[in-house]
Write a protein that holds these residues in place. Structure first.
Motif, short mmCIF file in Angstrom:
data_model
loop_
_atom_site.label_atom_id
_atom_site.label_comp_id
_atom_site.label_asym_id
_atom_site.label_seq_id
_atom_site.Cartn_x
_atom_site.Cartn_y
_atom_site.Cartn_z
N ASN A 130 93.53 30.52 32.53
CA ASN A 130 92.27 31.26 32.63
C ASN A 130 91.65 31.08 34.00
OD1 ASN A 130 90.20 32.87 31.62
ND2 ASN A 130 88.96 31.07 31.20
N ILE A 131 91.01 32.15 34.43
CA ILE A 131 90.18 32.05 35.62
C ILE A 131 88.77 32.40 35.17
CG2 ILE A 131 89.67 33.04 37.88
CD1 ILE A 131 92.58 33.64 38.19
N GLN A 132 87.85 31.51 35.39
CA GLN A 132 86.48 31.77 34.96
C GLN A 132 85.63 32.08 36.19
OE1 GLN A 132 85.29 31.91 31.83
NE2 GLN A 132 83.30 32.49 32.69
N ILE A 133 84.97 33.22 36.15
CA ILE A 133 84.15 33.61 37.29
C ILE A 133 82.70 33.65 36.84
CG2 ILE A 133 83.72 35.38 39.01
CD1 ILE A 133 86.58 36.05 39.00
N THR A 134 81.85 33.01 37.60
CA THR A 134 80.41 33.01 37.32
C THR A 134 79.70 33.54 38.55
OG1 THR A 134 80.88 30.98 36.16
CG2 THR A 134 78.59 31.59 36.37
N GLU A 135 78.89 34.54 38.36
CA GLU A 135 78.20 35.12 39.51
C GLU A 135 76.70 35.05 39.29
OE1 GLU A 135 79.87 39.00 39.41
OE2 GLU A 135 81.70 38.39 40.41
N GLN A 136 76.02 34.44 40.23
CA GLN A 136 74.57 34.31 40.11
C GLN A 136 73.90 35.23 41.11
OE1 GLN A 136 74.63 30.06 40.55
NE2 GLN A 136 73.75 29.85 38.52
N TYR A 137 73.12 36.14 40.58
CA TYR A 137 72.50 37.15 41.43
C TYR A 137 71.01 36.89 41.57
CZ TYR A 137 76.65 40.05 40.71
OH TYR A 137 77.92 40.52 40.68
N LYS A 138 70.52 37.19 42.75
CA LYS A 138 69.09 37.23 43.00
C LYS A 138 68.82 38.63 43.49
CE LYS A 138 66.63 33.19 44.49
NZ LYS A 138 66.50 32.31 45.63
N LEU A 139 68.39 39.48 42.58
CA LEU A 139 68.30 40.89 42.89
C LEU A 139 66.88 41.27 43.24
CD1 LEU A 139 70.15 43.49 42.66
CD2 LEU A 139 69.04 43.85 40.49
N LYS A 140 66.76 42.26 44.14
CA LYS A 140 65.43 42.72 44.53
C LYS A 140 65.50 44.22 44.74
CE LYS A 140 62.05 42.43 48.14
NZ LYS A 140 61.78 42.16 49.53
N HIS A 141 64.43 44.89 44.42
CA HIS A 141 64.33 46.29 44.80
C HIS A 141 63.81 46.31 46.22
CE1 HIS A 141 63.08 50.38 45.18
NE2 HIS A 141 63.46 50.68 43.96
N GLY A 142 64.62 46.72 47.16
CA GLY A 142 64.27 46.62 48.56
C GLY A 142 63.52 47.81 49.12
N GLY A 143 63.13 48.74 48.27
CA GLY A 143 62.46 49.94 48.77
C GLY A 143 60.96 49.75 48.91
N ALA A 144 60.25 50.87 48.89
CA ALA A 144 58.80 50.82 49.05
C ALA A 144 58.19 50.03 47.91
CB ALA A 144 58.22 52.22 49.07
N ARG A 145 57.25 49.13 48.25
CA ARG A 145 56.67 48.26 47.24
C ARG A 145 55.84 49.05 46.23
NH1 ARG A 145 55.69 45.00 51.32
NH2 ARG A 145 53.45 45.47 51.35
N HIS A 146 55.92 48.61 44.98
CA HIS A 146 55.15 49.24 43.93
C HIS A 146 53.71 48.79 44.04
CE1 HIS A 146 54.20 50.76 39.96
NE2 HIS A 146 53.69 49.59 39.65
N LYS A 147 52.79 49.73 43.88
CA LYS A 147 51.38 49.31 43.97
C LYS A 147 50.64 49.82 42.75
CE LYS A 147 49.31 52.87 46.49
NZ LYS A 147 48.90 53.52 47.66
N GLY A 148 49.67 49.06 42.33
CA GLY A 148 48.79 49.49 41.24
C GLY A 148 49.44 49.38 39.88
N VAL A 149 49.15 50.36 39.06
CA VAL A 149 49.44 50.30 37.63
C VAL A 149 50.93 50.54 37.36
CG1 VAL A 149 48.92 51.44 35.46
CG2 VAL A 149 47.15 51.13 37.16
N PHE A 150 51.47 49.80 36.41
CA PHE A 150 52.74 50.21 35.81
C PHE A 150 52.44 50.67 34.40
CE2 PHE A 150 56.12 49.04 32.82
CZ PHE A 150 57.05 49.98 33.20
N SER A 151 52.62 51.95 34.15
CA SER A 151 52.31 52.47 32.83
C SER A 151 53.60 52.76 32.09
CB SER A 151 51.48 53.75 32.95
OG SER A 151 51.44 54.38 31.71
N ARG A 152 53.79 52.05 31.00
CA ARG A 152 55.00 52.25 30.21
C ARG A 152 55.00 53.63 29.60
NH1 ARG A 152 60.00 49.98 29.70
NH2 ARG A 152 59.07 47.96 30.06
N LEU A 153 53.80 54.12 29.26
CA LEU A 153 53.70 55.45 28.65
C LEU A 153 54.24 56.52 29.59
CD1 LEU A 153 52.36 56.94 26.15
CD2 LEU A 153 50.51 57.43 27.72
N GLU A 154 53.77 56.46 30.86
CA GLU A 154 54.25 57.43 31.85
C GLU A 154 55.76 57.28 32.03
OE1 GLU A 154 52.49 59.57 33.78
OE2 GLU A 154 50.59 59.11 32.79
N TYR A 155 56.18 56.04 32.09
CA TYR A 155 57.59 55.77 32.38
C TYR A 155 58.49 56.29 31.27
CZ TYR A 155 61.69 53.18 33.90
OH TYR A 155 62.94 52.85 34.31
N GLN A 156 57.97 56.18 30.02
CA GLN A 156 58.80 56.62 28.89
C GLN A 156 58.73 58.13 28.69
OE1 GLN A 156 57.28 54.06 25.84
NE2 GLN A 156 59.05 52.69 25.93
#
Lengths: 720, 474
Positions: B248-274
Motif C-alpha cells: 500500500n501507498i498511503q497519501i495524505t494531503e493537507q490543504y490550506k485553501l483560500k479564495h484569492g479573489g476580491a474580498r467579500h464584504k458585508g452580508v452573506f445571505s443564505r437566502l439570496e445564495y440559495q
C-alpha cells in the motif's frame, strides 16, 4: 464431570484433558474476556455509523483541555487560566475542573506513544469511555463474586456490559467524566466492601486510592462520601459493628480525605462543606463506639457501664452539635449547595435555580425512561433484593443500600440513572444467577439418580434441595419451562439493549441525521459548518455571544472566545446574555457593546424541523435573565400564559433580539410545499413578524440548512 | 489613472518606454546576432492563472556566429509570479514537423539594476547557424497577476480584475513584427488601454501589428474585465506519501485553501445564495475537483474538527475523480483547511530498477484542478530500513532528509522532503525517488508483535506456576 466416553482415549490425549477446576477457570476467563470485548464493541455504533468524533457538549470541553494537557504538559494545565471563555472574566480552568478524565486520557496517549503506536489524542479520547466501560465489567465481576458468588459476578458483568443506562453515557465519543467515574465508583465500592469483609488494611488503602481517583474524576464522589458513612451507620445500628469495619472505614476515610484535598477543585471541602459532614460525624461516632467498646471490656460491669455510656453519649452529642452549630454560624462550614438540595427535594431547582432546571438531563425521570434504560432489570431488581435479604451479610447490606439510594436519586434526575445502573445490574445479577442455579440444580438432580444429589451442594441450594426432597409433580418440566422463560427474558434484554444503543444512544448530536424522502440518509452537518466558518473566517480575537449550551463547542471547534459556556459558574453573566437575547435590538446592542461582542450565534430549527433550537429554549433565557434583571418579565412574552410565535404572539416577543435573529428574512422562504412562506416547521405555524429589519447587526453567515445563524455586530456609528 | 493618460498620448514613438537603460545592447554577449522576425503573444486571461503562449520566429544574422541560445525577458514582477516556462522548437518541415522540448535556465546576465528585465535563456538543441531561422513556441504561466478591482465586493456583485502587461513584446532583441492577443472569459470588459492599432472582437482584444521594435521596448497596458472563475489558491499544501512494502501507498494531503479573489464584504445571505444562485456570489465556489490516480481506495476527506460528508468519488480505469465540497461556500478572502487521504496499490507506483534499487514514480504537483499552490511540500516516507534515497525531479526544488516515526517504528523512517513554491497544474509531472530496501525489514514489525504476544503468554504461564506469597499456604 467429563463424559465417560473420553476415558477410552489413548493415554497422551488423556493427559491433555482438563481437570474440572481448570475447565471452570477456562470457561470463566473466556466468558469474561468475551464480555470485556462485548462491552467495548457495543459502544462503537457511533464510530461505525458516523465517525470517530466527540459527542454532545461537555465532552468538547474535556477534549479541548486534554489537547491542552498533551500539548503543554501538566504544570501548564494545572495553572491554566482560560481567557477564551467567560469573556471578560475568564476561567481558572486548572482549579475548576475534575482533572481525572483528562489525565487518564493523556496518560493512555503517552503510554500508546511509548509503545510506538502513533495514535492521535482524539482517538484516545473517543475510545476512553468504552475502554473504561469494559474495565467496569471486570470490577462488576469481582464485586458480584464478593457479595454473592462467581456465577453472580459473571452475570453482573454481562448485564452491566450492555445496560442502556450506562451505555447512554459511555458510547465511543462520549468523552465525559461519567465515563471513567462509574468505573471509579464501582471500584471504590468493591474495594471498600472487600476491605470490610477482610478487615485488611491493604484493601482499605486501595479503596482510599479508588476514592481519590473518583474525586479527581467526577463531582458525583459526594455520593460515595455520603453512602459509605450511611452504610457504616446502618451496620452500627443493626449491631454488625466489627473490627473489620473499624479498620476499613477509618483508613478509607482519613486517607481518602487527605488524598481528595489534593484536587484543587475539591480543596478543603471535606472538612468545610455541609455535604461532607456526615462522613466526618460517622468517623467520630466510630471512635466513640470503639472507645465505649474498650471501656465496656475494661469495666466488665453492666450497671457502671450504662451510666458511663449515658454521660459519654450526652457529652459527645453536645460537643458534636455545638461544633456543627458554631461551624455553620461562623461560616466555616458552608451550607448545602443548591445542587445537593435539588437532589433531596426534586422541586427545589424549579423554584430557586432555573439554570439547573433548564437542563433536560436534570429533569425528574419518567417511568418510560426507567423501562428504556433497565428493561428486565426493573423486575429482577426486587427479586434480587429478596435474595439479598435472604442471605444477609455485610456485603449484601451494602449492595441493598447502594441500590435503594441510587434508585431514589435516579428517580429525581434522569442523568443519575447512570449511578443506579451498576447497583441494579449487580442486584439483578444475583436474582438471575440464583434463580438459574436453582433451576438447573433441579433439572440435574432429576435427570440423575437421587443418590448423587446429596454429593453436590453449594451454599445457596438449601431451598432447592428442600424442593427436591418433596419432589413435587411436574417439577422437572416446570423447571425446564422456567429456565426457558428466563433465557427468553435475558435474550430479550440483550436485543433491547442492542437496539437502544444503536437507535437512541449512538448519535453524536453534533451531526444530525434524518431519512430523506427516497429512504437515503440525509446528514445535517450545520453545527460544524458554522463552527468551522467561525474558526477560519473571523478575527482570532472575536467574541461570540450565544446561549450557554453552545459555549464549549464554539471554543473547542470554533476556537473563538465566548461570553458564557456550559460551565455555568456565573449565573449573573448568563442572565446578562439572557437579557440581551430577550431585549429589543437597541437595548441588546448596548449590552453587547459592553461585553465587546463581535458575533452573535443563534440556533434555529424552523427550516429543518430541528426542535431543540433557541426559540424553544427561549423561555429559559427569559426566566434566567429575569431572575437577575427584573426588567425582563416572563408574562411580557406570553399571551394568556401561552408561548406563541405567530401573529397572535406578544409584541415584545415579536421584536426581541432572539426572535429577530432567528427569523431574519425567514418570511421570504418557503419551507414546505403547500404552506405560506415563513412557515416554521418546528412550531407548525406561520411566523408573526415577517418584516424584520436589523439596525445594529448584519447577517454574517447562515448554514446550508439554516440551523446555525451568525450575525455580526456592527461597530458603533460615528457621531454626527 | 494609467490607461487614461496613456490614451491621451497619441504617437507610438513617444510611448516607447525603454525601461532599464542600464541594459544596453552592449550587455548582450557580442556573438548574439539574433533578432525576432515575427512574434505572436497570446494571453489567456480566462482563468485565475495567466497563461501566455509566445510564438517566436527568430533568425540569426548572417554575419554573426552560431547561436546556442535564445533569451527571453521578463519584468521583475513577472519573475516573482512566474510559475513555469516551457519552450519547444519546431523541427522538420511541413508534415514531419515535430516539437522538440528545450531546456530553459535563468540567465545570470543583466540583473544589475533592480528594475532591469530578468533574462531566461532557451538552450537550443542544435545551434542556430548564421542566416538560419527557427520557430520557438514558449508557454509561461503567471500566478497572482490578476488584481481584483474593486478589491472588496458584496454578494451580488461580480468580480472585476485588472491585468497589467505590455502591448509589445519585452525582448532583448530587435523585433520586426509583433502582435498580442488577449483572451477574456466574457464580453464584459470594463476598459482596456488603447495602443493603436487596437481592436476588440467580442471577448478578445488584439494589439498590433507593431513593426520594428527596439530591444527592451515596453508599452504598459491595463485591462479591466470580469472574471468569475474560482480563484482557488492553496496557500500551503503538504503531501505525505508513505510507502509500505506490504502493498500500500498511503497519501495524505493537507490543504490550506483560500479564495484569492476580491474580498467579500458585508452580508452573506443564505437566502439570496440559495434562491438566486446565478447572480448571487458569482465569484464564489462551493466545490472543487480532485483528480486522483486510478484504483485509489480508502479515500477520506476531513478537517480538524471531523469528517466532511459532502464529497463524491467517481472511478474508472483511467482516473478517479473526487468532487469535494468545503463545509461552506468560499467567498473572496475566506479560508478553509482540510485533509484528503487515500491509498494506492503498491505495484502501480513502486518498481525495481535495473541496478536492483527500488523507485517510486508519482506525480509531483497538486491534484486539485485549476489551482495555484503557493507553497508545496512533498514528503516521501520510505519504509523503515531504506537506505540512500535519491529524488529525481524534472525541475528545481529544495530538498532535504528527515526522519519520521509511525506505528511500531524503532529507528524511524527516512523521509525525503521536496519543497517548491508557486506550483500550477503544469507541474503535475512524474518524479522518482530511488532507494535501497532489503525485504527482510518487512518482517521486523510482525515479528515484534508476535514476540510481544509470546512474552505475554510466557509471563502468564510463569505467573501461574509461581507462588509469590510470603506465608506458605498449607
Amino acid at each position: 464431570m467429563a463424559p465417560p466416553a473420553l476415558d477410552s482415549l489413548p493415554a497422551p490425549l488423556r493427559s491433555l484433558r482438563l481437570k474440572t477446576k481448570q475447565q471452570e477457570l477456562l470457561l470463566r476467563v473466556s466468558a469474561l474476556a468475551l464480555i470485556y470485548v462485548l462491552a467495548f464493541a457495543v459502544r462503537l455504533f457511533s464510530v461505525l455509523r458516523y465517525e470517530s468524533m466527540i459527542h454532545e457538549f461537555d465532552p468538547y470541553f474535556n477534549y479541548r483541555t486534554t489537547l491542552f494537557l498533551t500539548e503543554n504538559g501538566f504544570s501548564e494545565f494545572w495553572n491554566w487560566f482560560d481567557s477564551e471563555s467567560w469573556y471578560p472574566l475568564g476561567r481558572v480552568v486548572g482549579g475548576t475542573l475534575f482533572p481525572g478524565l483528562m489525565v487518564t486520557a493523556a496518560l493512555l496517549h503517552r503510554l500508546l506513544r511509548a509503545l510506538s503506536l502513533a495514535v492521535h489524542i482524539r482517538e484516545v479520547c473517543v475510545l476512553t469511555a468504552p475502554f473504561f466501560a469494559a474495565n467496569t465489567t471486570l470490577v462488576a465481576y469481582a464485586f458480584g463474586r464478593e457479595i454473592w458468588d462467581s456465577g453472580a459476578g459473571l452475570v453482573a458483568a454481562a448485564l452491566i456490559a450492555i445496560v442502556p443506562g450506562y451505555i447512554s453515557r459511555s458510547v465511543a465519543g462520549s468523552y465525559d467524566n461519567e465515563g471513567v467515574a462509574i468505573f471509579a465508583l464501582l471500584l471504590t465500592f468493591y474495594l471498600f466492601v472487600r476491605a470490610v469483609n477482610t478487615g485488611s488494611l491493604a484493601w482499605a488503602l486501595a479503596s482510599a486510592f479508588g476514592y481519590f481517583y473518583m474525586v479527581s474524576a467526577w463531582g458525583g464522589y459526594v455520593f460515595i462520601i455520603n453512602l459509605i458513612p450511611l452504610y457504616v451507620l446502618v451496620l452500627l445500628v443493626t449491631g454488625r459493628y466489627s473490627q473489620r469495619l473499624y479498620v476499613a472505614y477509618n483508613c478509607m476515610y482519613v486517607l481518602g480525605m487527605l488524598l481528595a484535598m489534593q484536587i484543587r477543585f475539591v480543596g478543603f471541602q471535606h472538612v468545610q462543606s455541609g455535604e461532607h459532614m456526615a462522613a466526618m460525624g460517622v468517623f467520630f461516632l466510630l471512635q466513640v463506639f470503639f472507645f465505649l467498646d474498650w471501656v465496656q471490656y475494661l469495666l466488665n460491669d453492666a450497671r457502671l457501664f450504662k451510666s458511663f455510656l449515658r454521660i459519654t453519649l450526652t457529652c459527645v452529642i453536645t460537643v458534636g452539635a455545638l461544633a456543627l452549630g458554631i461551624g455553620t454560624a461562623s461560616g466555616y462550614i458552608s451550607p448545602w449547595t443548591g445542587r445537593f438540595y435539588s437532589l433531596l427535594d426534586p422541586t427545589y431547582a424549579k423554584d430557586h435555580i432555573p439554570i439547573i432546571a433548564s437542563v433536560s438531563e436534570h429533569q425528574p425521570t419518567a417511568w418510560s425512561s426507567f423501562m428504556f434504560d433497565f428493561h428486565i432489570l426493573l423486575f429482577l431488581f426486587p427479586a434480587g433484593l429478596y435474595f439479598c435479604f435472604k442471605r444477609l451479610s455485610d456485603a449484601t447490606i451494602f449492595i441493598v443500600m447502594y441500590g435503594l439510594t441510587s434508585m431514589y436519586f435516579a428517580g429525581v434526575m434522569v442523568r443519575l440513572i447512570l449511578v443506579a445502573a451498576p447497583a441494579v445490574c449487580l442486584i439483578s445479577a444475583i436474582a438471575a444467577s440464583a434463580t438459574i442455579k436453582n433451576l438447573t440444580t433441579l433439572i440435574r438432580t432429576k435427570s440423575r439418580s437421587p443418590q448423587t444429589t446429596s454429593g453436590k451442594t453449594t451454599g445457596s441450594k438449601a431451598a432447592a434441595k428442600g424442593a427436591v426432597d418433596q419432589s413435587l409433580p411436574f417439577q422437572h418440566n416446570a423447571a425446564i419451562a422456567l429456565l426457558l422463560g428466563a433465557f427468553y427474558l435475558l435474550s430479550r434484554y440483550a436485543i433491547h439493549c442492542t437496539w437502544v444503543t444503536s437507535e437512541a444512544y449512538s448519535s453524536p448530536s453534533i451531526v444530525l441525521a434524518a431519512r430523506g424522502h427516497n429512504g437515503g440518509r440525509v446528514i445535517f452537518d450545520d453545527y460544524r459548518e458554522a463552527y468551522y466558518w467561525l474558526r477560519q473566517n473571523t478575527p482570532p480575537d472575536a467574541k461570540i455571544m450565544s446561549w450557554w449550551d453552545y459555549g464549549y463547542q464554539i471554543t473547542a471547534m470554533g476556537n473563538r472566545t465566548v461570553i458564557v459556556d456550559n460551565n455555568t459558574w456565573n449565573n449573573t453573566h448568563i442572565a446578562t446574555v439572557g437579557r440581551a437575547m430577550s431585549s429589543y435590538e437597541d437595548e441588546a446592542y448596548e449590552i453587547m457593546q459592553s461585553l465587546d461582542v463581535n458575533y452573535v450565534l443563534v440556533v434555529f430549527g424552523g427550516v429543518t424541523g430541528y426542535s431543540s433550537d433557541d426559540i424553544n429554549k427561549f423561555l429559559w433565557m427569559v426566566r434566567i435573565g429575569g431572575g437577575v434583571f427584573p426588567v425582563i418579565k416572563e408574562p411580557d412574552y406570553l399571551v394568556n400564559g401561552e408561548y406563541r410565535i405567530d401573529k397572535g404572539a406578544a409584541p415584545k416577543m415579536l421584536n426581541c433580539l432572539m426572535y429577530k435573529l432567528c427569523y431574519y428574512r425567514f418570511g421570504e422562504l418557503t419551507t414546505e410545499y403547500g404552506k405560506p412562506p415563513g412557515y416554521d416547521r418546528v412550531r407548525g405555524v406561520e411566523i408573526g413578524n415577517k418584516d424584520i429589519k436589523l439596525e445594529y447587526l448584519e447577517e454574517a453567515f447562515t448554514t446550508s440548512n439554516w440551523i446555525v445563524r451568525i450575525y455580526k455586530v456592527k461597530p458603533p456609528k460615528n457621531r454626527s | 489613472m494609467l490607461p487614461l493618460s496613456l490614451r491621451t498620448l497619441a504617437t507610438r514613438t513617444l510611448l516607447l518606454l525603454v525601461i532599464a537603460s542600464a541594459v544596453s545592447c552592449s550587455s548582450l554577449p557580442p556573438e548574439d546576432g539574433i533578432r525576432v522576425v515575427s512574434a505572436e503573444k497570446r494571453i489567456d486571461l480566462t482563468g485565475p492563472i495567466v497563461k501566455v503562449f509566445l510564438t517566436l520566429k527568430v533568425e540569426n544574422t548572417p554575419t554573426a556566429s552560431e547561436a546556442s541560445r535564445v533569451l527571453l525577458a521578463f519584468t521583475p514582477t513577472e519573475v516573482q509570479h512566474l510559475s513555469i516556462v516551457k519552450a519547444t522548437r519546431a523541427e522538420g518541415k511541413r508534415k514531419k514537423k515535430a516539437f522538440v522540448p528545450l531546456s530553459i535556465e535563468a540567465s545570470e546576465l543583466a540583473t544589475t539594476a533592480p528594475d532591469a528585465p530578468r533574462l531566461y535563456s532557451v538552450l537550443l538543441s542544435t545551434p542556430l547557424k548564421p542566416g538560419d531561422a527557427t520557430t520557438l513556441e514558449v508557454l509561461y504561466m503567471l500566478t497572482h497577476s490578476l488584481e481584483p478591482f474593486p478589491a472588496e465586493i458584496s454578494q451580488s456583485e461580480s468580480q472585476l480584475v485588472y491585468y497589467r502587461d505590455s502591448a509589445v513584446l519585452l525582448s532583448p532583441y530587435y523585433v520586426l513584427e509583433q502582435v498580442t492577443y488577449i483572451k477574456m472569459p466574457s464580453n464584459r470588459i470594463e476598459s482596456f488601454t488603447r495602443v493603436d492599432p487596437t481592436t476588440r472582437a467580442g471577448s478578445e482584444v488584439k494589439y498590433g501589428t507593431y513593426n520594428n521594435q527596439m530591444p527592451n521596448s515596453y508599452l504598459p497596458i491595463l485591462v479591466h474585465y470580469e472574471n468569475n472563475r474560482p480563484f482557488a489558491v492553496v496557500e500551503e499544501l503538504v503531501r505525505k506519501v508513505e510507502i509500505s512494502h506490504w502493498g500500500n501507498i498511503q497519501i495524505t494531503e493537507q490543504y490550506k485553501l483560500k479564495h484569492g479573489g476580491a474580498r467579500h464584504k458585508g452580508v452573506f445571505s443564505r437566502l439570496e445564495y440559495q434562491s438566486r444562485p446565478s447572480v448571487s456570489g458569482a465569484s464564489s465556489f462551493k466545490n472543487l475537483l480532485v483528480r486522483l490516480p486510478p484504483r485509489v481506495h480508502s479515500v477520506y476527506y476531513r478537517d480538524e474538527i471531523g469528517n466532511i460528508s459532502s464529497s463524491h468519488l467517481r472511478t474508472d480505469s483511467h482516473k478517479s475523480e473526487l468532487e469535494i465540497e468545503p463545509r461552506y461556500p468560499l467567498f473572496g478572502g475566506w479560508h478553509c483547511t482540510f485533509t484528503i487521504g487515500y491509498g494506492l496499490p503498491l505495484q502501480d507506483f513502486v518498481f525495481e530498477s535495473v541496478d536492483g534499487r527500488r523507485y517510486i514514480n508519482l506525480t509531483f504537483g497538486c491534484p486539485l484542478l485549476d489551482t495555484v499552490v503557493d507553497d508545496l511540500t512533498v514528503k516521501v516516507v520510505l519504509p523503515e530500513g531504506s537506505k540512500n534515497p535519491q529524488p529525481v525531479v524534472p525541475f528545481v526544488t529544495e530538498k532535504h532528509l528527515e526522519t519520521s516515526y509511525s506505528y511500531l517504528d524503532v529507528v524511524g523512517r527516512t523521509t525525503v522532503v521536496l519543497k517548491k513554491k508557486n506550483v500550477v497544474g503544469e507541474h503535475n509531472v512524474p518524479f522518482q525517488v530511488y532507494y535501497e530496501f532489503n525485504p527482510i525489514f518487512m518482517l521486523a514489525e510482525p515479528l515484534m508483535l508476535i514476540s510481544a504476544v509470546l512474552l505475554f503468554f510466557v509471563a502468564f504461564i510463569a505467573y501461574l506456576h509461581m507462588d509469590l506469597s510470603i506465608r506458605k499456604s498449607s
